[in-house]
Scaffold this motif. Structure first.
Motif, PDB file in Angstrom:
ATOM      1  N   LEU A 109     -22.325  -8.240  11.102  1.00 13.36           N
ATOM      2  CA  LEU A 109     -21.011  -8.738  11.488  1.00 13.36           C
ATOM      3  C   LEU A 109     -20.703  -8.215  12.898  1.00 13.36           C
ATOM      4  O   LEU A 109     -21.485  -8.417  13.809  1.00 13.36           O
ATOM      5  CB  LEU A 109     -19.968  -8.337  10.450  1.00 13.36           C
ATOM      6  CG  LEU A 109     -20.253  -8.849   9.025  1.00 13.36           C
ATOM      7  CD1 LEU A 109     -19.222  -8.334   8.035  1.00 13.36           C
ATOM      8  CD2 LEU A 109     -20.325 -10.375   8.993  1.00 13.36           C
ATOM      9  N   THR A 110     -19.596  -7.567  13.113  1.00 17.04           N
ATOM     10  CA  THR A 110     -19.342  -7.050  14.458  1.00 17.04           C
ATOM     11  C   THR A 110     -20.001  -5.691  14.677  1.00 17.04           C
ATOM     12  O   THR A 110     -20.136  -5.247  15.813  1.00 17.04           O
ATOM     13  CB  THR A 110     -17.831  -6.904  14.706  1.00 17.04           C
ATOM     14  OG1 THR A 110     -17.294  -5.922  13.818  1.00 17.04           O
ATOM     15  CG2 THR A 110     -17.122  -8.225  14.486  1.00 17.04           C
ATOM     16  N   GLY A 111     -20.413  -5.021  13.603  1.00 16.86           N
ATOM     17  CA  GLY A 111     -20.980  -3.681  13.710  1.00 16.86           C
ATOM     18  C   GLY A 111     -19.890  -2.637  13.858  1.00 16.86           C
ATOM     19  O   GLY A 111     -18.927  -2.825  14.607  1.00 16.86           O
ATOM     20  N   PHE A 112     -20.051  -1.533  13.127  1.00 20.00           N
ATOM     21  CA  PHE A 112     -19.079  -0.438  13.226  1.00 20.00           C
ATOM     22  C   PHE A 112     -19.775   0.885  12.921  1.00 20.00           C
ATOM     23  O   PHE A 112     -19.602   1.481  11.861  1.00 20.00           O
ATOM     24  CB  PHE A 112     -17.917  -0.674  12.258  1.00 20.00           C
ATOM     25  CG  PHE A 112     -16.748   0.255  12.503  1.00 20.00           C
ATOM     26  CD1 PHE A 112     -16.146   0.331  13.752  1.00 20.00           C
ATOM     27  CD2 PHE A 112     -16.245   1.052  11.488  1.00 20.00           C
ATOM     28  CE1 PHE A 112     -15.065   1.182  13.980  1.00 20.00           C
ATOM     29  CE2 PHE A 112     -15.164   1.905  11.696  1.00 20.00           C
ATOM     30  CZ  PHE A 112     -14.579   1.964  12.951  1.00 20.00           C
ATOM     31  N   PRO A 113     -20.587   1.375  13.880  1.00 22.12           N
ATOM     32  CA  PRO A 113     -21.337   2.615  13.640  1.00 22.12           C
ATOM     33  C   PRO A 113     -20.498   3.859  13.925  1.00 22.12           C
ATOM     34  O   PRO A 113     -20.843   4.681  14.787  1.00 22.12           O
ATOM     35  CB  PRO A 113     -22.505   2.484  14.623  1.00 22.12           C
ATOM     36  CG  PRO A 113     -21.922   1.704  15.768  1.00 22.12           C
ATOM     37  CD  PRO A 113     -20.951   0.733  15.152  1.00 22.12           C
ATOM     38  N   TRP A 114     -19.406   4.006  13.218  1.00 18.34           N
ATOM     39  CA  TRP A 114     -18.486   5.138  13.407  1.00 18.34           C
ATOM     40  C   TRP A 114     -18.829   6.228  12.411  1.00 18.34           C
ATOM     41  O   TRP A 114     -19.174   5.962  11.258  1.00 18.34           O
ATOM     42  CB  TRP A 114     -17.052   4.663  13.205  1.00 18.34           C
ATOM     43  CG  TRP A 114     -16.005   5.575  13.759  1.00 18.34           C
ATOM     44  CD1 TRP A 114     -15.532   6.719  13.189  1.00 18.34           C
ATOM     45  CD2 TRP A 114     -15.295   5.420  14.989  1.00 18.34           C
ATOM     46  NE1 TRP A 114     -14.573   7.285  13.987  1.00 18.34           N
ATOM     47  CE2 TRP A 114     -14.396   6.509  15.109  1.00 18.34           C
ATOM     48  CE3 TRP A 114     -15.316   4.466  16.011  1.00 18.34           C
ATOM     49  CZ2 TRP A 114     -13.544   6.664  16.198  1.00 18.34           C
ATOM     50  CZ3 TRP A 114     -14.474   4.623  17.096  1.00 18.34           C
ATOM     51  CH2 TRP A 114     -13.594   5.708  17.181  1.00 18.34           C
ATOM     52  N   ASN A 115     -18.717   7.492  12.823  1.00 19.37           N
ATOM     53  CA  ASN A 115     -18.966   8.637  11.940  1.00 19.37           C
ATOM     54  C   ASN A 115     -20.355   8.571  11.309  1.00 19.37           C
ATOM     55  O   ASN A 115     -20.524   8.706  10.099  1.00 19.37           O
ATOM     56  CB  ASN A 115     -17.893   8.732  10.856  1.00 19.37           C
ATOM     57  CG  ASN A 115     -16.648   9.451  11.341  1.00 19.37           C
ATOM     58  OD1 ASN A 115     -16.609   9.952  12.447  1.00 19.37           O
ATOM     59  ND2 ASN A 115     -15.631   9.492  10.506  1.00 19.37           N
TER      60      ASN A 115
ATOM     61  N   ALA B 132     -18.433   2.374  23.464  1.00 21.29           N
ATOM     62  CA  ALA B 132     -19.207   3.603  23.601  1.00 21.29           C
ATOM     63  C   ALA B 132     -19.758   4.115  22.271  1.00 21.29           C
ATOM     64  O   ALA B 132     -20.512   5.094  22.270  1.00 21.29           O
ATOM     65  CB  ALA B 132     -18.348   4.697  24.236  1.00 21.29           C
ATOM     66  N   ILE B 133     -19.417   3.484  21.152  1.00 16.91           N
ATOM     67  CA  ILE B 133     -19.881   4.017  19.861  1.00 16.91           C
ATOM     68  C   ILE B 133     -21.195   3.399  19.421  1.00 16.91           C
ATOM     69  O   ILE B 133     -21.756   3.814  18.403  1.00 16.91           O
ATOM     70  CB  ILE B 133     -18.829   3.816  18.741  1.00 16.91           C
ATOM     71  CG1 ILE B 133     -18.756   2.341  18.296  1.00 16.91           C
ATOM     72  CG2 ILE B 133     -17.479   4.352  19.171  1.00 16.91           C
ATOM     73  CD1 ILE B 133     -17.939   2.110  17.056  1.00 16.91           C
ATOM     74  N   PHE B 134     -21.735   2.420  20.166  1.00 16.72           N
ATOM     75  CA  PHE B 134     -22.904   1.675  19.704  1.00 16.72           C
ATOM     76  C   PHE B 134     -24.188   2.255  20.291  1.00 16.72           C
ATOM     77  O   PHE B 134     -24.481   2.045  21.468  1.00 16.72           O
ATOM     78  CB  PHE B 134     -22.770   0.196  20.080  1.00 16.72           C
ATOM     79  CG  PHE B 134     -21.660  -0.510  19.371  1.00 16.72           C
ATOM     80  CD1 PHE B 134     -21.892  -1.151  18.163  1.00 16.72           C
ATOM     81  CD2 PHE B 134     -20.380  -0.531  19.895  1.00 16.72           C
ATOM     82  CE1 PHE B 134     -20.862  -1.799  17.494  1.00 16.72           C
ATOM     83  CE2 PHE B 134     -19.345  -1.172  19.234  1.00 16.72           C
ATOM     84  CZ  PHE B 134     -19.591  -1.807  18.022  1.00 16.72           C
ATOM     85  N   PRO B 135     -24.972   2.991  19.495  1.00 19.99           N
ATOM     86  CA  PRO B 135     -26.221   3.554  20.007  1.00 19.99           C
ATOM     87  C   PRO B 135     -27.155   2.448  20.492  1.00 19.99           C
ATOM     88  O   PRO B 135     -27.312   1.405  19.853  1.00 19.99           O
ATOM     89  CB  PRO B 135     -26.818   4.269  18.789  1.00 19.99           C
ATOM     90  CG  PRO B 135     -25.658   4.520  17.872  1.00 19.99           C
ATOM     91  CD  PRO B 135     -24.740   3.358  18.078  1.00 19.99           C
ATOM     92  N   GLY B 136     -27.772   2.698  21.637  1.00 17.73           N
ATOM     93  CA  GLY B 136     -28.746   1.749  22.160  1.00 17.73           C
ATOM     94  C   GLY B 136     -28.163   0.510  22.792  1.00 17.73           C
ATOM     95  O   GLY B 136     -28.917  -0.370  23.222  1.00 17.73           O
ATOM     96  N   GLU B 137     -26.822   0.420  22.881  1.00 12.03           N
ATOM     97  CA  GLU B 137     -26.192  -0.782  23.419  1.00 12.03           C
ATOM     98  C   GLU B 137     -25.204  -0.460  24.540  1.00 12.03           C
ATOM     99  O   GLU B 137     -24.267  -1.214  24.785  1.00 12.03           O
ATOM    100  CB  GLU B 137     -25.472  -1.555  22.303  1.00 12.03           C
ATOM    101  CG  GLU B 137     -26.380  -2.013  21.180  1.00 12.03           C
ATOM    102  CD  GLU B 137     -25.625  -2.780  20.102  1.00 12.03           C
ATOM    103  OE1 GLU B 137     -24.707  -3.538  20.450  1.00 12.03           O
ATOM    104  OE2 GLU B 137     -25.952  -2.596  18.910  1.00 12.03           O
ATOM    105  N   VAL B 138     -25.448   0.637  25.233  1.00 14.34           N
ATOM    106  CA  VAL B 138     -24.475   1.063  26.245  1.00 14.34           C
ATOM    107  C   VAL B 138     -24.971   0.871  27.674  1.00 14.34           C
ATOM    108  O   VAL B 138     -24.251   1.149  28.623  1.00 14.34           O
ATOM    109  CB  VAL B 138     -24.061   2.536  26.035  1.00 14.34           C
ATOM    110  CG1 VAL B 138     -23.316   2.703  24.726  1.00 14.34           C
ATOM    111  CG2 VAL B 138     -25.278   3.461  26.096  1.00 14.34           C
ATOM    112  N   THR B 139     -26.191   0.392  27.836  1.00  9.86           N
ATOM    113  CA  THR B 139     -26.705   0.090  29.173  1.00  9.86           C
ATOM    114  C   THR B 139     -27.451  -1.234  29.133  1.00  9.86           C
ATOM    115  O   THR B 139     -27.810  -1.744  28.064  1.00  9.86           O
ATOM    116  CB  THR B 139     -27.665   1.176  29.699  1.00  9.86           C
ATOM    117  OG1 THR B 139     -28.913   1.085  29.002  1.00  9.86           O
ATOM    118  CG2 THR B 139     -27.081   2.569  29.536  1.00  9.86           C
ATOM    119  N   ALA B 140     -27.722  -1.762  30.320  1.00 10.75           N
ATOM    120  CA  ALA B 140     -28.491  -3.005  30.426  1.00 10.75           C
ATOM    121  C   ALA B 140     -29.984  -2.757  30.318  1.00 10.75           C
ATOM    122  O   ALA B 140     -30.769  -3.703  30.299  1.00 10.75           O
ATOM    123  CB  ALA B 140     -28.165  -3.699  31.745  1.00 10.75           C
TER     124      ALA B 140
END
Length: 546
Positions: free
Chosen positions: A158-164, A417-425
Motif C-alpha cells: 500500500l503506501t508503506g509505513f515502516p515506523w518503529n 525520512a522513515i523509508f529505508p533505502g528510499e531516501v536518495t536517488a
C-alpha cells in the motif's frame, strides 16, 4: 548445593513456559497484547531495551503453545501487534485535536483502526512461526526472520509505513547502530529480535537439545559482539569532518499547529521566521533552512513574497524552505468551452538565492494518507486533516538537488525520512547527494513520543547511507547529524529558536547504500538456513546417545 538447585530452577522455568504456552484464547491474546505494548518501550525514545527481552520471549512462548495451528498463530501475532502499535502510535490521535470540533471524535477509533490494520503484518509473522518454525533452538532465529519479513511488507505494501522497526532499538548503542551501514535497519532487526527472544533458549528440556541451544545462543552473542566491535572501530576511524566554508542556520519557529493555517496569520508567521533568521549571528551564516511549509504562500507565483524571502538569504547563500507549489493543468482536448484549468498542488522544498530567484525545487513523493490526500476519494467520505479541500499531488520520487555553494542534497519532506533505502536517488557518483535534507512539521503531534521516533528514524537513514542529516522541524526536533548518526547540534522539541552549525561531510557509499535491502535479504536467508541447523544437530546428538 548449586548443582542440586539447578534442576529445580530449570523445572520452575519449564513449568512457567508450559503455563504461558498453554493459556486459553483470551488470556493468550491479552498477554500477547501486553507484550506488544512492552516491546515499544525497547525502541526510541524510551530505549528501555531490557523490556524487549520480556516482550519477544513472551511472544515466542505464546506461539510455541499454538505450534502447527495457523489461525491461532495469526491471532497471537495480531494481538501482539495491536498492543505494539497502539502503544507506539498513540500520538497520531493528537493530530485529530488540532481541529477538535471536526475530528476529535475520530482520534481513538483512528488510532485503534490503524493499529488493527498494521497488526495484520505481525499476525502473518505469528502465522509463519506457528506453522513453519523448527522445533528447538532454531525457532528463535526463525522468529527473527518472520518478524523482519513482516516489517518489510509493512514498509512497502500500500503506501508503506515502516515506523518503529525492531532494528531501531540498536540506536541506543551507537556502536551497534553502525551495523545499519551494512544491512540497514531491517537487517539490524534480525539481530535485535534474535537477541530479545534468546532467553527462550534457556527453556531446554531434552539433553540433546542443550548443545544446539548453547550453540545458537553463542552464535547470537558472537554476532552481537562482532557488530558492536566493528561499529566501535568504525566510530573511532571516522571522526566528524566538516564541509569547509559552510555554516547553516536552522530556524525552528515553534508555531502552534492550531495557529499555523488560521486566516490572516500567514504574514505574521513569515515575519516570525524572518526575525529569527536575521537575529544575532546572521552575518556569520552562509545558508538558512526553514521547515516544511514554513511559507504559507506560493512563492513561484508571488514575486513580492520571493522578495521578502530574499531578505532571509545571506549574501551569496541560499534560503531552503518548505512551501506549497501549484501547477495549472489545461483542460483536456474536447472539453466544453469555458472549462477552467485544474490546479495541482505540491508540498515542496524550494531553494531561493539572494536575488529572489528560485534555483531548486523538490516535490514530496510519499504523501501522508488523510493528511495530504484522501485514498479512494470517490468512495471515501472522510476529509483530510490538513487545510484545504484539494489533495496534494505526489512528486516523482527521490532526487538529488544541486544547490549553489552547497553539496548536492537529497530533500526529504516529513515522513519521507522513515523509508529505508528510499531516501536518495542512488549511490552512483553522478546522483549521490552530499547530505540528507529533512524538513518537517511535527507540530501536529505535540509533546509526545512521535517526534522523537521520527528523529530516530531519520538518524538511522544517515548511518545506512553514510550521509549527514540536516533536519529543520517547525516544533522540533531540529538537528545536524553526522554520517555515523552522531548528533552535532540539536534544538529540543517545543523550543523557539535557531540552530547554527557546520555541515558534516559525507562518507563514501556504504554497503547498504549500494545494495539496499538486498543486503538485509541475504542476511535473512543466512539466518533462515541457520534456524534449521540446530534441530538437525539435536536429532543427531540424541541418536548418538541412543
Amino acid at each position: 548445593m548449586a548443582d542440586r538447585d539447578r534442576p529445580a530452577a530449570e523445572g520452575r522455568l519449564h513449568r512457567l513456559a508450559d503455563r504461558i504456552g498453554g493459556l486459553g484464547v483470551r488470556a493468550r491474546l491479552g498477554l500477547a497484547a501486553l507484550a506488544g505494548g512492552l516491546s515499544t518501550a525497547a525502541l526510541p525514545p524510551a530505549d528501555a531495551w531490557p523490556l524487549g527481552f520480556v516482550a519477544f520471549t513472551l511472544l515466542l512462548l505464546l506461539l510455541d503453545g499454538v505450534r502447527g495451528r495457523l489461525w491461532p498463530g495469526f491471532w497471537t501475532g495480531w494481538a501482539f501487534g495491536l498492543g505494539q502499535f497502539a502503544a507506539g502510535l498513540y500520538w497520531i490521535g493528537v493530530a485529530f485535536f488540532v481541529d477538535a470540533a471536526a475530528f476529535g471524535a475520530l482520534a481513538v477509533p483512528s488510532v485503534l483502526g490503524l493499529s488493527a490494520g498494521l497488526a495484520i503484518f505481525t499476525g502473518l509473522a505469528g502465522m509463519a512461526q506457528a506453522r513453519a518454525a523448527p522445533k528447538g533452538a532454531g525457532r528463535v532465529l526463525f522468529l527473527a526472520v518472520a518478524w523482519v519479513a513482516a516489517e518489510w511488507l509493512r514498509g512497502h505494501l500500500l503506501t508503506g509505513f515502516p515506523w518503529n522497526l525492531a532494528g531501531a532499538s540498536v540506536l541506543a548503542v551507537p556502536a551497534l547502530a553502525q551495523g545499519a551501514a551494512i544491512v540497514g535497519t531491517y537487517g539490524m532487526g534480525l539481530l535485535a529480535v534474535a537477541v530479545f527472544a534468546a532467553p527462550a533458549l534457556l527453556l531446554v528440556r531434552e539433553p540433546g537439545d542443550r548443545r544446539p541451544a548453547a550453540m545458537t545462543g553463542g552464535l547470537i552473542l558472537v554476532v552481537l559482539a562482532g557488530v558492536g566491535l566493528w561499529g566501535a572501530l568504525r566510530l573511532e576511524a571516522h571522526p566528524t569532518v566538516m564541509v569547509p566554508g559552510v555554516k547553516l542556520r536552522l530556524v525552528q519557529a515553534a508555531i502552534d499547529q492550531k495557529e499555523k493555517w488560521r486566516g490572516g496569520m500567514k504574514a505574521q508567521h513569515l515575519r516570525t521566521h524572518l526575525d529569527l533568521t536575521r537575529g544575532p549571528g546572521f552575518d556569520t551564516i552562509t545558508d538558512v533552512i526553514w521547515p516544511e511549509t514554513a511559507v504559507g504562500y506560493y512563492p513561484q507565483q508571488e514575486a513580492e513574497v520571493r522578495e521578502v524571502l530574499a531578505r532571509a538569504v545571506p549574501p551569496g547563500g541560499l534560503l531552503i524552505t518548505g512551501a506549497p507549489r501549484v501547477e495549472w493543468t489545461p483542460p483536456p482536448a474536447g472539453a466544453p468551452a469555458g472549462t477552467e484549468p485544474q490546479p495541482r498542488v505540491f508540498n515542496s522544498v524550494m531553494a531561493i538565492d539572494d536575488r529572489a530567484r528560485i534555483v531548486g525545487v523538490y516535490d514530496k513523493a510519499h504523501l501522508v494518507p488523510f493528511g495530504e490526500y484522501v485514498p479512494l476519494r470517490e468512495f471515501n467520505p472522510f476529509p483530510k486533516l490538513t487545510a484545504g479541500s484539494i489533495d496534494f499531488t505526489p512528486g516523482p520520487g527521490p532526487a538529488t538537488l544541486a544547490l549553489p555553494g552547497l553539496p548536492p542534497a537529497s530533500p526529504l519532506i516529513c515522513y519521507e525520512a522513515i523509508f529505508p533505502g528510499e531516501v536518495t536517488a542512488g549511490a552512483a557518483p553522478m546522483v549521490r547527494p552530499g547530505f540528507l535534507l529533512n524538513v518537517t512539521n511535527d507540530g501536529w503531534f505535540g509533546l509526545t513520543a512521535g517526534p522523537h521516533q521520527h528523529f530516530a528514524s531519520a538518524r538511522l537513514r544517515s548511518i545506512e547511507e553514510g550521509l549527514p542529516l540536516v533536519r529543520a522541524a517547525n516544533n522540533g526536533i531540529s538537528a545536524i547529524v553526522d554520517p555515523l548518526g552522531r548528533i552535532i547540534a540539536l534544538l529540543e522539541l517545543d523550543r523557539r529558536g535557531v540552530l547554527d552549525g557546520p555541515l558534516p561531510a559525507a562518507l563514501p557509499p556504504t554497503l547498504y547504500a549500494r545494495l539496499g535491502d538486498a543486503s538485509a535479504a541475504l542476511a535473512g536467508l543466512i539466518v533462515l538456513a541457520l534456524a534449521f541447523l540446530p534441530g538437525g544437530l539435536g536429532r543427531r546428538i540424541r541418536q548418538r546417545r541412543n
